[in-house]
Design an enzyme around this catalytic site. Structure first.
Site, PDB file in Angstrom:
ATOM      1  N   GLU A 132      21.212  31.023 -40.651  1.00 20.23           N
ATOM      2  CA  GLU A 132      21.408  29.737 -40.973  1.00 20.23           C
ATOM      3  C   GLU A 132      22.056  28.787 -41.440  1.00 20.23           C
ATOM      4  O   GLU A 132      22.125  27.328 -41.914  1.00 20.23           O
ATOM      5  CB  GLU A 132      19.604  29.178 -40.740  1.00 20.23           C
ATOM      6  CG  GLU A 132      19.010  29.929 -39.701  1.00 20.23           C
ATOM      7  CD  GLU A 132      17.104  28.844 -40.054  1.00 20.23           C
ATOM      8  OE1 GLU A 132      17.095  29.779 -38.873  1.00 20.23           O
ATOM      9  OE2 GLU A 132      17.106  28.881 -41.065  1.00 20.23           O
ATOM     10  N   GLU A 187      15.669  32.624 -32.668  1.00 25.28           N
ATOM     11  CA  GLU A 187      14.859  32.181 -32.909  1.00 25.28           C
ATOM     12  C   GLU A 187      14.214  31.839 -32.560  1.00 25.28           C
ATOM     13  O   GLU A 187      14.423  30.625 -31.510  1.00 25.28           O
ATOM     14  CB  GLU A 187      15.107  32.014 -34.763  1.00 25.28           C
ATOM     15  CG  GLU A 187      15.529  33.270 -35.706  1.00 25.28           C
ATOM     16  CD  GLU A 187      15.060  32.189 -37.191  1.00 25.28           C
ATOM     17  OE1 GLU A 187      14.200  31.640 -37.439  1.00 25.28           O
ATOM     18  OE2 GLU A 187      15.560  33.107 -37.646  1.00 25.28           O
TER      19      GLU A 187
END
Length: 760
Positions: free
Chosen positions: A382, A479
């Site tokens: 991320e 995710e």
């Protein structure tokens, strides 16, 4: 606190007989000074590195060894303070995580300073093996093998890399023989080792008259490995024999234009076959790594395979897992998406820091690249998104500094080393990323969450999770998830009576995600009645149960959406080829996104996963009052099947109406629409039905025992369901011997108010 580990030891050999003696630490957590006999050998600053110190000139008959640790917390703070030019966010975790600051300034398991599912236990100590190595002439440090398939020649080959430390002052010549008996393959090479540390690479061509069985992911074939011996016979007369397993598999990450859709595909081809990735995300199995035994790993990984998963992502805020983890994945066919250990933060790029990271990356790639289970290296978790979406409120004028650091760390250092060390598998710089599009935009895309490229992470706790239209029709969902509480039996071990309420200090303390407990209540409220019991403990247990039901149903809906999107493009979106929910396992006993509780117990979600990841599955959704059913298949051939659609009222075990549609073709490795009917027509057909009084179940049945799980579709919220009755359960237990002799088997009971439970 700072801690010092020390001991006295006798040298178990005559040190005068050896040209070189090393003290080797496989893992030190994290910042320490290493001394032997009061002489400083060196320092450690990276939990993920291996350290080897030359002690030839200082070792005696009796020795005193010390490891003087510095507190990781104070070291990280000090490193941050010294980085004066500009700040590197985030400074501290959000208060709800009750954590420590500046984790990004220390090369240590990032979640040990706290995470939104885990405690802050910043460990310090010797977390892996320590040993003394003594050798003459030469010594093998790393040994790895990677397989390649040459299409034009239709031939498999193995690249064998050996890294040596050569003690003598002049080159050492000799012979290396590689033998793989089962593949009738034996080759001998003459080699010359130069003084110092260096590597030799050998290319072994597999005998073409032997049939090579490839390594396949779980559900797609066998995980065949071949015993192989490599013998080094050098002129110095000293021989090394290395036994290993050779696996054969290829992997490609395919990013190509898709007709009728802007952007690029993003999917994995294993041995030339596109594979839909089904699985979850792996976090460290314990805050204290020495507790993680082979049995711990086996239990968790086997549970993943048993739930029809074929992949896990080893997430970048934990640790590079131990060798046994990857050995088990090789054995049971779990593909690994391997992050490098950088997560949700920006990182420094000073020379000292980069040198440490370079050593870490080259050690880990050398250690792990022989594993066929690893199919991808990924630079971080991320961090591309953190810059693109400006999580840390960086003023626009300062962005360039951070972008430059980002490219320096993940592209110019990590990627460079990975490409040099391992040419057998793909590399991406981040997750989520737009893949080749991110590269084109200078490694930082404007929107890494773009559904037309790469992978996405998606979380939405406020919208109704039964509404499939809120989910992104992405190329790859790496995710997504919802929280739930672990079962009472798991919590009970770490709590006392006053803790057993949803609003207790304990319940707040263990919840590390902002508003997490309320978000679960809100999501439950969409479809279920909240517990009303006057008995506080029963109310708490009911609450826990409902969080698990909600989580299971939410992730089922979302995963089925990703699975049925794999073969279609709607408004330019689709061709989803992966679903990895967040997260598989737990680090402690607390509310989290996991489907396996701390200790390995299955949550309801994990039982659901066994069905929603089944190789053959009918999936239903409603759109504008019409019911659509898709046939989803991971099987390698087309099948002609019968779709059975059965409608029940909530108040009876007998179906109201049954429809069998025969000759339904479910295509190999795809998702195709196989049935559609307006809900109004269906209710009319099943006369005694309304949306609130009935439920639809359906399954696919074929020849030779081929059958999908029975799936369900609710026509209304369960809180509005009419006709639910209190269940009287009858369960009988019999011994296995009786059962095998045709005696009574446990009663199979269909629970009308669950429509999916089975007692057996």
């Amino acid at each position: 606190d700072n801690w010092t580990y020390s001991r006295t030891f006798k040298t178990p050999f005559d040190d005068r007989k050896w040209q070189k003696v090393n003290l080797v630490f496989e893992g030190v957590d994290t910042v320490a000074q290493i001394l032997i006999n009061n002489i400083t050998l060196g320092r450690t600053d990276n939990m993920f590195n291996r350290y080897s110190f030359d002690i030839t000139s200082v070792i005696k008959e009796v020795n005193f060894v010390e490891v003087r640790f510095l507190s990781a917390v104070s070291y990280a703070a000090e490193q941050s303070r010294c980085h004066k030019a500009y700040s590197i966010p985030p400074a501290c975790p959000p208060p709800v995580q009750k954590g420590e600051c500046h984790a990004n300034f220390i090369r240590k398991e990032q979640c040990s300073f706290s995470w939104d599912w885990g405690p802050s236990f910043p460990t310090q100590g010797i977390w892996k093996d320590v040993r003394i190595e003594a050798y003459n002439h030469y010594h093998l440090i790393y040994f790895s093998l990677t397989s390649f398939f040459e299409k034009s020649a239709q031939q498999w080959s193995l690249e064998i890399e050996s890294i040596f430390d050569v003690v003598s002052s002049k080159p050492i010549a000799g012979l290396v023989t590689v033998n793989i008996p089962k593949l009738q393959t034996q080759q001998t090479f003459s080699v010359k080792l130069q003084p110092g540390e260096g590597s030799i690479v050998l290319l072994v061509n597999i005998n073409k008259s032997s049939t090579v069985e490839a390594w396949w992911p779980n559900g797609h074939g066998k995980q065949t490995g071949y015993n192989m011996t490599t013998t080094f016979i050098m002129e110095a007369g000293y021989q090394i024999e290395k036994s290993s397993k050779a696996y054969f598999r290829t992997v490609e990450l395919v990013q190509e234009p898709i007709p009728g859709s802007p952007g690029l595909s993003f999917y994995f081809r294993i041995n030339g076959r596109p594979i839909f990735i089904k699985g979850s995300n792996w976090i460290p199995a314990d805050s204290f790594q020495d507790r993680v035994t082979y049995d711990t790993l086996w239990l968790l990984l086997k549970s993943a395979a048993d739930a029809n998963m074929n992949a896990l992502r080893v997430w970048g805020g934990g640790v590079y897992e131990q060798d046994e983890f990857y050995d088990i994945c090789d054995e049971i066919g779990i593909m690994i998406w391997q992050d490098f250990m950088f997560a949700c933060a920006l990182y420094p790029t000073d020379q000292y820091y980069l040198e440490s990271v370079r050593a870490e990356v080259s050690h880990q790639v050398r250690r792990l690249k022989s594993h066929p289970s690893i199919i991808l290296w990924s630079g971080n978790n991320e961090n591309e998104a953190a810059i693109a979406s400006n999580w840390f409120s960086i003023p626009y004028a300062d962005r360039e500094v951070y972008i430059k650091d980002y490219v320096m760390l993940y592209v110019k250092n990590i990627r460079e080393i990975v490409l040099t060390e391992d040419k057998s598998r793909p590399f991406i710089a981040s997750s989520p990323t737009n893949g080749l599009e991110s590269v084109k935009e200078g490694w930082l895309s404007q929107n890494p969450y773009d559904t037309h490229y790469g992978d996405t992470h998606f979380y939405d706790y406020s919208n109704d999770c039964w509404n499939w239209t809120v989910y992104p029709k992405t190329r790859f969902a790496s995710e997504y998830g919802f929280q739930s509480w672990p079962s009472f039996s798991t919590i009970e071990k770490v709590s006392s009576t006053e803790d057993w309420s949803y609003t207790s200090n304990f319940s707040l303390h263990r919840q590390h995600h902002e508003n997490g407990n309320d978000q679960m209540l809100q999501q439950i409220g969409h479809h279920f009645k909240l517990p009303q019991s006057t008995d506080p403990i029963k109310k708490f247990k009911d609450m826990i149960y409902l969080t698990q039901v909600m989580q299971a149903q939410c992730i089922k809906t979302e995963t089925e959406f990703y699975r049925f999107s794999q073969s279609e493009i709607i408004k330019g979106e689709g061709h989803t080829m992966g679903a990895l929910y967040w997260q598989l396992n737990d680090i402690w006993q607390a509310p989290s996104w996991a489907s396996l509780e701390y200790g390995g117990k299955w949550k309801l979600l994990h039982y659901f996963a066994q069905n929603f990841f089944a190789p053959l599955l009918p999936v239903a959704y409603e759109d504008k009052g019409v019911l659509y059913i898709y046939g989803v298949s991971d099987l390698h051939v087309d099948h002609k099947l019968t779709l059975r659609v059965v409608v029940h009222t909530w108040s009876s075990l007998e179906p109201v109406c049954t429809l069998a549609k025969e000759g339904v073709t479910v295509k190999a490795q795809s998702a195709v629409p196989i049935y559609k009917e307006s809900i109004d027509d269906l209710l009319e057909r099943c006369r005694n039905c309304t949306r609130k009084s009935c439920v639809i179940t359906f399954c696919l049945v074929g020849e030779g025992g081929l059958q999908s799980p029975t799936n369900h579709h609710f026509l209304s919220s369960l809180k509005d369901a009419v006709g639910l009755e209190k269940i009287h359960l009858l369960a009988s237990m019999v011994s296995e011997a009786d059962w095998q002799n045709g005696g009574p088997v446990c009663s199979h009971i269909w629970l009308p108010n669950c429509s999916f439970a089975l007692l057996s």
